[in-house]
Design a protein around this motif. Sequence first.
Motif, PDB file in Angstrom:
ATOM      1  N   CYS A   1     -35.143  28.014  50.836  1.00  0.00           N
ATOM      2  CA  CYS A   1     -35.487  27.128  49.917  1.00  0.00           C
ATOM      3  C   CYS A   1     -35.946  27.695  48.758  1.00  0.00           C
TER       4      CYS A   1
ATOM      5  N   ALA B   1     -33.150  29.344  46.990  1.00  0.00           N
ATOM      6  CA  ALA B   1     -32.387  28.561  46.200  1.00  0.00           C
ATOM      7  C   ALA B   1     -33.208  27.744  45.079  1.00  0.00           C
TER       8      ALA B   1
ATOM      9  N   CYS C   1     -35.046  25.252  45.566  1.00  0.00           N
ATOM     10  CA  CYS C   1     -34.958  23.877  45.887  1.00  0.00           C
ATOM     11  C   CYS C   1     -36.110  23.276  47.056  1.00  0.00           C
ATOM     12  N   THR C   2     -36.251  22.222  47.386  1.00  0.00           N
ATOM     13  CA  THR C   2     -37.054  21.555  48.193  1.00  0.00           C
ATOM     14  C   THR C   2     -36.377  21.350  49.391  1.00  0.00           C
TER      15      THR C   2
ATOM     16  N   GLU D   1     -34.196  18.446  49.282  1.00  0.00           N
ATOM     17  CA  GLU D   1     -33.043  18.714  48.742  1.00  0.00           C
ATOM     18  C   GLU D   1     -31.806  18.914  49.734  1.00  0.00           C
ATOM     19  N   LEU D   2     -32.182  20.034  50.487  1.00  0.00           N
ATOM     20  CA  LEU D   2     -31.369  20.493  51.573  1.00  0.00           C
ATOM     21  C   LEU D   2     -31.066  19.586  52.559  1.00  0.00           C
TER      22      LEU D   2
ATOM     23  N   PRO E   1     -28.363  18.059  44.213  1.00  0.00           N
ATOM     24  CA  PRO E   1     -28.972  19.113  43.677  1.00  0.00           C
ATOM     25  C   PRO E   1     -29.041  20.140  44.538  1.00  0.00           C
ATOM     26  N   GLY E   2     -29.043  19.977  45.904  1.00  0.00           N
ATOM     27  CA  GLY E   2     -29.081  20.997  46.861  1.00  0.00           C
ATOM     28  C   GLY E   2     -27.997  22.011  46.993  1.00  0.00           C
TER      29      GLY E   2
ATOM     30  N   LYS F   1     -27.860  24.208  43.896  1.00  0.00           N
ATOM     31  CA  LYS F   1     -28.619  25.392  43.756  1.00  0.00           C
ATOM     32  C   LYS F   1     -28.480  26.197  44.923  1.00  0.00           C
ATOM     33  N   LEU F   2     -28.073  25.946  45.988  1.00  0.00           N
ATOM     34  CA  LEU F   2     -27.683  26.738  47.224  1.00  0.00           C
ATOM     35  C   LEU F   2     -26.707  27.819  47.041  1.00  0.00           C
TER      36      LEU F   2
END
Length: 248
Positions: free
Chosen positions: A32, A35, A37-38, A41-42, A115-116, A119-120
């Motif tokens: 996280c 990336a 992200c939260t 989000e994943l 979003p994940g 970002k990932l």
Amino acid sequence: MSTTAPPYTDPALLAPALREHGYALLRPADVCALAGCTPAELAALGASWNTLPPDRFLKDGGRYRRRRHACFVQRGGALTQVAHRAHWQPLEYNALHGGMHRLFDPVEPSTLALPGWGKLLGALGEACAALRPTPAWYVEAHQFRIDTEGGIGRPTPEGAHRDGVDFVAVLLVGRANIKGGETRVFEADGPGGKRFTLLEPWTLLLLDDAAVIHETTPIQPAGPGGHRDTLVLTWRAGAFQGDGAPDA
């Protein structure tokens, strides 16, 4: 070859670990952070594994694998999806399915829009570029579900292998009601190896494909609906595998 608890990597040492050992293993919290992200989000990506269609190309006759596939080109920080295309590997890297143009169902647009996802993939591509700069990465994404409805599921039916790319990321999305599924990473040109089991969702195994070979052992049911879900991402400089390859 030793059996250990997962040999997690200090995220600050990601690049040195890949250079020295050929792999790095990150905890979900570190994924996280990498990336940006939260955890939510994943986690939001996970529901899409429940609608994966069967893999129609298994040559061992099994019906234990479901999957989707998508391709991208990454230039700098820009990740662009390309027209849906077949997945291809040479026999050198996949003795079971090499030489076949396998056109899998595409990753759903609703998944790509989360979003994940962006970002990932973006962050991991930047990490690869920091290790091995290139004008463009040719990226393939594979959603896999291996189930135990037939008794045994094989995450890597081709056995210990390399993928014929520069970097491979294996992310555990989840596992339920199974036993087995041990990850094994071997030196490509040496006697060393590690084996461990990925248990926590969104644990990341990042591999230098030239330095190591890898496999995951079969899974068996430990209850109803047993399955193991992963997201496998690959980065290759120059072109996608199969560009210019003859038809199977």
